[in-house]
Design a protein around this motif. Sequence first.
Motif, PDB file in Angstrom:
ATOM      1  N   UNK A   4       0.831  -1.207   0.000  1.00  0.00           N
ATOM      2  CA  UNK A   4       0.000   0.000   0.000  1.00  0.00           C
ATOM      3  C   UNK A   4       0.863   1.253   0.000  1.00  0.00           C
ATOM      4  N   UNK A   5       1.933   1.263   0.764  1.00  0.00           N
ATOM      5  CA  UNK A   5       2.833   2.422   0.795  1.00  0.00           C
ATOM      6  C   UNK A   5       3.450   2.673  -0.584  1.00  0.00           C
ATOM      7  N   UNK A   6       3.869   1.589  -1.262  1.00  0.00           N
ATOM      8  CA  UNK A   6       4.464   1.724  -2.599  1.00  0.00           C
ATOM      9  C   UNK A   6       3.468   2.332  -3.575  1.00  0.00           C
ATOM     10  N   UNK A   7       2.236   1.810  -3.560  1.00  0.00           N
ATOM     11  CA  UNK A   7       1.229   2.280  -4.505  1.00  0.00           C
ATOM     12  C   UNK A   7       0.782   3.706  -4.199  1.00  0.00           C
ATOM     13  N   UNK A   8       0.671   4.054  -2.934  1.00  0.00           N
ATOM     14  CA  UNK A   8       0.263   5.419  -2.573  1.00  0.00           C
ATOM     15  C   UNK A   8       1.300   6.433  -3.052  1.00  0.00           C
ATOM     16  N   UNK A   9       2.585   6.085  -2.949  1.00  0.00           N
ATOM     17  CA  UNK A   9       3.609   6.998  -3.460  1.00  0.00           C
ATOM     18  C   UNK A   9       3.484   7.160  -4.973  1.00  0.00           C
ATOM     19  N   UNK A  10       3.251   6.063  -5.684  1.00  0.00           N
ATOM     20  CA  UNK A  10       3.135   6.155  -7.142  1.00  0.00           C
ATOM     21  C   UNK A  10       1.877   6.939  -7.549  1.00  0.00           C
ATOM     22  N   UNK A  70      -6.323   4.630  -9.312  1.00  0.00           N
ATOM     23  CA  UNK A  70      -6.831   5.033  -7.993  1.00  0.00           C
ATOM     24  C   UNK A  70      -6.837   3.849  -7.038  1.00  0.00           C
ATOM     25  N   UNK A  71      -6.593   4.161  -5.785  1.00  0.00           N
ATOM     26  CA  UNK A  71      -6.700   3.169  -4.720  1.00  0.00           C
ATOM     27  C   UNK A  71      -8.026   3.424  -4.009  1.00  0.00           C
ATOM     28  N   UNK A  72      -8.904   2.460  -4.001  1.00  0.00           N
ATOM     29  CA  UNK A  72     -10.253   2.616  -3.444  1.00  0.00           C
ATOM     30  C   UNK A  72     -10.469   1.669  -2.287  1.00  0.00           C
ATOM     31  N   UNK A  73     -11.289   2.112  -1.352  1.00  0.00           N
ATOM     32  CA  UNK A  73     -11.656   1.274  -0.208  1.00  0.00           C
ATOM     33  C   UNK A  73     -12.903   0.478  -0.556  1.00  0.00           C
ATOM     34  N   UNK A  74     -12.881  -0.813  -0.287  1.00  0.00           N
ATOM     35  CA  UNK A  74     -14.038  -1.662  -0.573  1.00  0.00           C
ATOM     36  C   UNK A  74     -15.003  -1.671   0.608  1.00  0.00           C
ATOM     37  N   UNK A  75     -16.167  -2.261   0.401  1.00  0.00           N
ATOM     38  CA  UNK A  75     -17.163  -2.341   1.469  1.00  0.00           C
ATOM     39  C   UNK A  75     -16.663  -3.149   2.662  1.00  0.00           C
ATOM     40  N   UNK A  76     -15.771  -4.112   2.410  1.00  0.00           N
ATOM     41  CA  UNK A  76     -15.262  -4.951   3.504  1.00  0.00           C
ATOM     42  C   UNK A  76     -14.097  -4.317   4.251  1.00  0.00           C
ATOM     43  N   UNK A  77     -13.731  -3.089   3.870  1.00  0.00           N
ATOM     44  CA  UNK A  77     -12.648  -2.391   4.554  1.00  0.00           C
ATOM     45  C   UNK A  77     -11.287  -2.599   3.930  1.00  0.00           C
ATOM     46  N   UNK A  78     -11.175  -3.482   2.954  1.00  0.00           N
ATOM     47  CA  UNK A  78      -9.907  -3.718   2.265  1.00  0.00           C
ATOM     48  C   UNK A  78      -9.780  -2.771   1.072  1.00  0.00           C
ATOM     49  N   UNK A  79      -8.543  -2.699   0.523  1.00  0.00           N
ATOM     50  CA  UNK A  79      -8.281  -1.798  -0.595  1.00  0.00           C
ATOM     51  C   UNK A  79      -8.306  -2.552  -1.925  1.00  0.00           C
ATOM     52  N   UNK A 133       0.505   9.332  -5.925  1.00  0.00           N
ATOM     53  CA  UNK A 133       0.802  10.747  -5.673  1.00  0.00           C
ATOM     54  C   UNK A 133       1.688  11.334  -6.769  1.00  0.00           C
ATOM     55  N   UNK A 134       2.545  10.517  -7.365  1.00  0.00           N
ATOM     56  CA  UNK A 134       3.450  10.992  -8.419  1.00  0.00           C
ATOM     57  C   UNK A 134       2.769  11.043  -9.783  1.00  0.00           C
ATOM     58  N   UNK A 135       1.688  10.314  -9.957  1.00  0.00           N
ATOM     59  CA  UNK A 135       1.012  10.229 -11.254  1.00  0.00           C
ATOM     60  C   UNK A 135       0.114  11.453 -11.447  1.00  0.00           C
ATOM     61  N   UNK A 136       0.570  12.416 -12.229  1.00  0.00           N
ATOM     62  CA  UNK A 136      -0.185  13.658 -12.416  1.00  0.00           C
ATOM     63  C   UNK A 136      -1.479  13.443 -13.182  1.00  0.00           C
TER      64      UNK A 136
END
Length: 415
Positions: A98-104, A114-123, A106-109
């Motif tokens: 998750x940390x790796x993807x969140x950094x990418x 997108x990273x989305x939260x599912x109904x079960x609380x997972x990403x 943020x860098x993708x203009x």
Amino acid sequence: EEFAAYLKERGRLMANEASDLLDVSEDVARLRIFPRFAEEKSCMCVKESRGEVTEVVTADLIRARTDQLWDTLCQGDDVQTLAQIAERVYHLPVSQTLQILERRVAEDENGRVRILLQDNGCHAVMGATARERLERSVIDAVQAVDNPLEVTPFAKMNGWEVCWVSQIITDAQMPGELHGDTYVPKTYMDRQRCAVREFFAINGFVTAHFCKSLGVLPSQMKAYMIDEDEAVVLQNVVIHKTRVLEPLRAAVQEAIDSSSWLDLQIYLPLDLLEHHSEDARGLVETVAPNCTASIQAEGALLLSPTMLENAQKNCLPAAIHVFVRKKAKERYDEKEAELASTTKDEAELFSAKQKRKLRQTSKVKQDSTSGLEDMIDEEVPEAIVSSLLEFYPDLKEFESREVLLECSRVAFCTE
């Protein structure tokens, strides 16, 4: 240097592999060697659930895997869960993935992923193509409905995440409104608005109780009527100024001028009396602040101030006089019963005293109400009502005796 070259070639090394290569213990590799490379930001230390470092991975390997993942997500229309990516792409724990993807992200203009939260609380991770396809499908399906739509069953029926559908409806700024889990289309609200305003135009009022049958909230009812010039908006009711408020005000003034009473049920809507009595009381208090009124589902009655003054002078003393004599007689009879077992001489002595006291008690002045608060019970209002009906015969036309009793309590039996 040999270790760095080997690590660069392999891209990742486990602690046991580093131990064999450097001829050191695994603890030395995990605690001393791996962190040195991580400090230079050329590598990432992989930690297991207990927090122990088990592996080191180069930044170049992570970057290459991430670029490949981005291309796959942007070109395809599938959605991948974070757990799947962590296991299949990086072979890393979910938290570090998750940390790796969140950094990418943020860098993708261009915001292609997108990273989305599912109904079960997972990403889950979704590319632009999949997101556009989902948004188009949701918007088309929602725009096709004419009646309120429950989002949860609608999303599950189509295999979509509920939270994603709700967010798409909100972001798309669709012409309807999202109330909690229910989306209300504009066409439906327009029909509601027409029904509310039509009822108001025909009847001169509209209530929250009626609107509930249409699925209209009190706040919506007020919003639908806000631009109506003749509308007087109360808490749960909207009334017509000319057709309801002004006739009520005129009738109240006539009752005051004639020192009479007013059957409010003639001027107040039945729905208002039965379901929104607080609004009815507030309305009557506004147009008749100095009058006494009782408003119930069974009926509504207003007594003018002058009528109350006349009743207090002509009816109240007689009612109290009868009541006091009745109470005194009841108390005398109770004492007589208590003395039935005493001696004859003691009974005769006590009886003589009680008779003198009874004669003194029954001499009530006609203009006095002292001590009334100590004798108030259900019989006092009944006595007052009976006296009122004798003095005002036209009050017999009013059908609800309970409302008359309530008016008596309010006017005469309170401080």
